[in-house]
Design an enzyme around this catalytic site. Structure first.
Site, mmCIF file in Angstrom:
data_model
loop_
_atom_site.group_PDB
_atom_site.id
_atom_site.type_symbol
_atom_site.label_atom_id
_atom_site.label_comp_id
_atom_site.label_asym_id
_atom_site.label_seq_id
_atom_site.Cartn_x
_atom_site.Cartn_y
_atom_site.Cartn_z
ATOM 1 N N ASP A 1 37.438 42.912 39.580
ATOM 2 C CA ASP A 1 38.708 42.272 39.916
ATOM 3 C C ASP A 1 39.477 41.988 38.629
ATOM 4 O O ASP A 1 38.889 41.815 37.557
ATOM 5 C CB ASP A 1 38.444 40.966 40.668
ATOM 6 C CG ASP A 1 39.674 40.456 41.401
ATOM 7 O OD1 ASP A 1 40.672 41.196 41.482
ATOM 8 O OD2 ASP A 1 39.626 39.316 41.900
ATOM 9 N N ALA B 1 37.576 44.384 21.375
ATOM 10 C CA ALA B 1 36.353 44.449 22.179
ATOM 11 C C ALA B 1 35.462 45.590 21.708
ATOM 12 O O ALA B 1 35.958 46.642 21.293
ATOM 13 C CB ALA B 1 36.708 44.633 23.650
#
Length: 575
Positions: free
Chosen positions: A371, A315
């Site tokens: 979340d 990432a």
């Protein structure tokens, strides 16, 4: 005649599922009373209890099934028969989608997340409700136009009864009509329309939400009325008709709604109409079915994987000290793996990191903490892993990996919604974007703190920017409760040379935090310093943090809205 084992096992799993969901609905049903009585502590406790229910019932069911099956592992033939028997029972189960997930969870718990085969569990759904099931039983439908809207709204608000009266229903009706007439879809001025509202009220934090849509000439717009309580009465805080704002209300960084939904799939089908770009798994999460949301996420991931050809890559952003993070560039999710060893000066254990993630799962995230879903033995096609990513994972997390000829299996990982790291966003932002992002950043820290969460590491790299421009915290290994912190001012130096010393001239305990020091690592760029000191200078003052601690200890629950202050009718009226 003795019942076949596969039938007994299947019936036991379904009975235990129904017991779980009955208790889930029972807790949910208490939301109305908690709202009417301003029982905000009860809201938090009920939310935590409901989140814990699933794992508790899966664990108890697993123990019972193991006892029924005996010490030897069941044969592949028996496993297929158990699934077949369970599938035969599903037509009698109105909530069969979540029942499938419960079956999967029991199976995976028994086999420790191994032997994952489609013939043994529900990787793909067994049943479908079809493309257009009848949702009318869930709805109240009001046909009207702008001229007759006041009468319609009066009836509508009256149809949702609370023990508390409306503070000023006529004022609220005027506000709703004015806002729709001035800012709503232009087509409402020319055409009659229907308001379709779910009969069940959505509860979260201090709010109750009437959730529905406006249908006009083949077009659909959200129609959401947030209700708040004064303790003696209730009032409509605003009206939401923008798809983007509806998506934020149901956002991935908020606590789960409490809504009485015996068949949650029907609610998801309805809500999909007002949030067409939000995947089903996020909607299931938002209404509290986060474990089935995990199933839907995995199915969504498998579908995307089959339709894409690119490779998983590391990432973008600064590499984490605790986690290795990777993604599929076209997919809106990142995968986070705990490293075998943490980069100094990080001083936490693997179990402590997992405990922090569990804390976040059960805490009110106030729209400011992403979340996550937790997976065990997650499989990736080896040919889709880039060489750089594979080398990185082998270097930092070798104990978490199992390699076969064609698969990479990761023992434990978290998934999280993909965002732009705030530090990368600020590198490319213009002056206005920088100001808005830093305003959001400071608000995120303040709202987390008011909810009794201290982020720990407040570097920009630990926050992300969503597609709606909201700033959300996503690095949890250093979080703690505000009430555990000891906020201090740096004492004045004893001698001039103290300021040049490599060691502090004052004692520092493990939980001591000096907000003045935040400026050292946050305000290095002059533009950032100027904006932060204009908007959020209190963050660098220990007294501000002590005030927040005092509020928490006194049971003060801050108001946090999933929309900007200027959207509130009270603000528009100059209140």
């Amino acid at each position: 005649m003795q019942q076949p084992l596969e039938q007994a096992v299947a019936e036991t799993i379904l009975q235990r599922f129904e017991s779980f969901y009955s208790r889930f609905l029972e807790i949910t049903q208490g939301s109305k009373s908690r709202f009417e009585n301003s029982d905000w502590l009860g809201v938090q406790l009920a939310g935590r209890e409901r989140i814990r229910l699933y794992d508790h019932h899966v664990g108890a069911t697993t123990a019972l099934i193991k006892q029924m099956m005996g010490a030897t592992l069941p044969s592949q033939a028996l496993l297929k028969q158990v699934k077949g028997a369970f599938s035969d029972l599903l037509p009698k189960c109105e909530n069969f989608e979540v029942a499938e997930s419960f079956f999967n969870s029991v199976y995976r718990r028994i086999f420790r997340h191994r032997n994952i085969r489609d013939e043994n569990l529900y990787i793909h759904p067994f049943r479908s409700r079809g493309e257009h099931p009848d949702l009318s039983a869930l709805l109240r439908i009001y046909r009207t136009d702008l001229a007759h809207l006041p009468q319609t709204l009066s009836q509508l608000l009256g149809d949702y009864s609370f023990t508390l009266p409306y503070e000023d229903k006529q004022r609220d009706i005027v506000d709703i009509q004015r806002h729709l007439a001035e800012n709503g879809p232009a087509i409402l001025h020319d055409e009659p329309f229907a308001i379709e509202l779910l009969k069940e009220v959505f509860y979260r934090n201090k709010g109750a939400y009437l959730v529905g849509l406006i249908r006009v000439k083949g077009q659909v717009f959200p129609f959401i009325l947030p209700l708040l309580s004064t303790g003696q009465s209730i009032y409509v805080d605003t009206v939401i008709f923008e798809p983007e704002l509806a998506s934020i209300v149901f956002g991935f960084a908020r606590a789960y709604f409490m809504v009485y939904a015996p068949m949650p799939a029907l609610f998801v089908l309805f809500l999909r109409q007002i949030m067409p770009h939000k995947p089903d798994y996020e909607i299931y999460n938002a209404i509290g079915c986060q474990k089935h949301g995990k199933t839907e996420l995995y199915r969504h991931y498998q579908q995307h994987l089959a339709q894409s050809r690119e490779q998983f890559v590391i990432a973008p952003g600064i590499k984490g000290m605790v986690m290795s993070v990777f993604t599929l560039p076209s997919y809106d999710v990142v995968f986070k793996v705990i490293k075998d060893e943490f980069t100094p000066p990080k001083d936490v254990s693997h179990e402590q990191v997992k405990a922090k993630y569990r804390l976040v799962k059960q805490h009110d995230r106030v729209g400011r903490m992403a979340d996550t879903q937790e997976f065990t033995n997650f499989e990736f096609p080896l040919d889709r892993i880039s060489p750089e990513l594979l080398a990185e994972l082998k270097t930092v997390a070798p104990s978490a990996l199992t390699l076969t000829d064609d698969k990479l299996v990761i023992k434990h990982l978290y998934t999280e919604r993909k965002m732009i790291p705030l530090n990368l966003y600020l590198d490319k932002a213009d002056e206005q974007q920088t100001r808005l992002a830093l305003e959001e950043y400071g608000n995120a820290i303040k709202q987390l703190a008011a909810a009794n969460i201290f982020p720990g590491d407040m570097l920009f790299k630990n926050f992300g920017v969503t597609r709606h421009g909201r700033v959300v915290f996503y690095d949890y290994d250093e979080i703690c409760y505000m009430t555990e912190c000891n906020f201090r001012q740096i004492p004045p130096p004893r001698y001039p040379e103290d300021e040049w010393s490599a060691e502090p001239w004052y004692s520092v305990a493990p939980n001591d935090i000096f907000p003045e020091e935040f400026a050292t690592f946050l305000l290095q760029k002059p533009q950032v310093r100027d904006i932060m000191m204009q908007l959020h200078k209190e963050l660098f003052d220990a007294n501000y943090w002590k005030m927040l601690q005092s509020n928490i200890k006194e049971g003060v629950f801050e108001d946090v809205y999933p929309y900007r202050r200027k959207k509130r009718f009270k603000f528009q009226r100059g209140g």
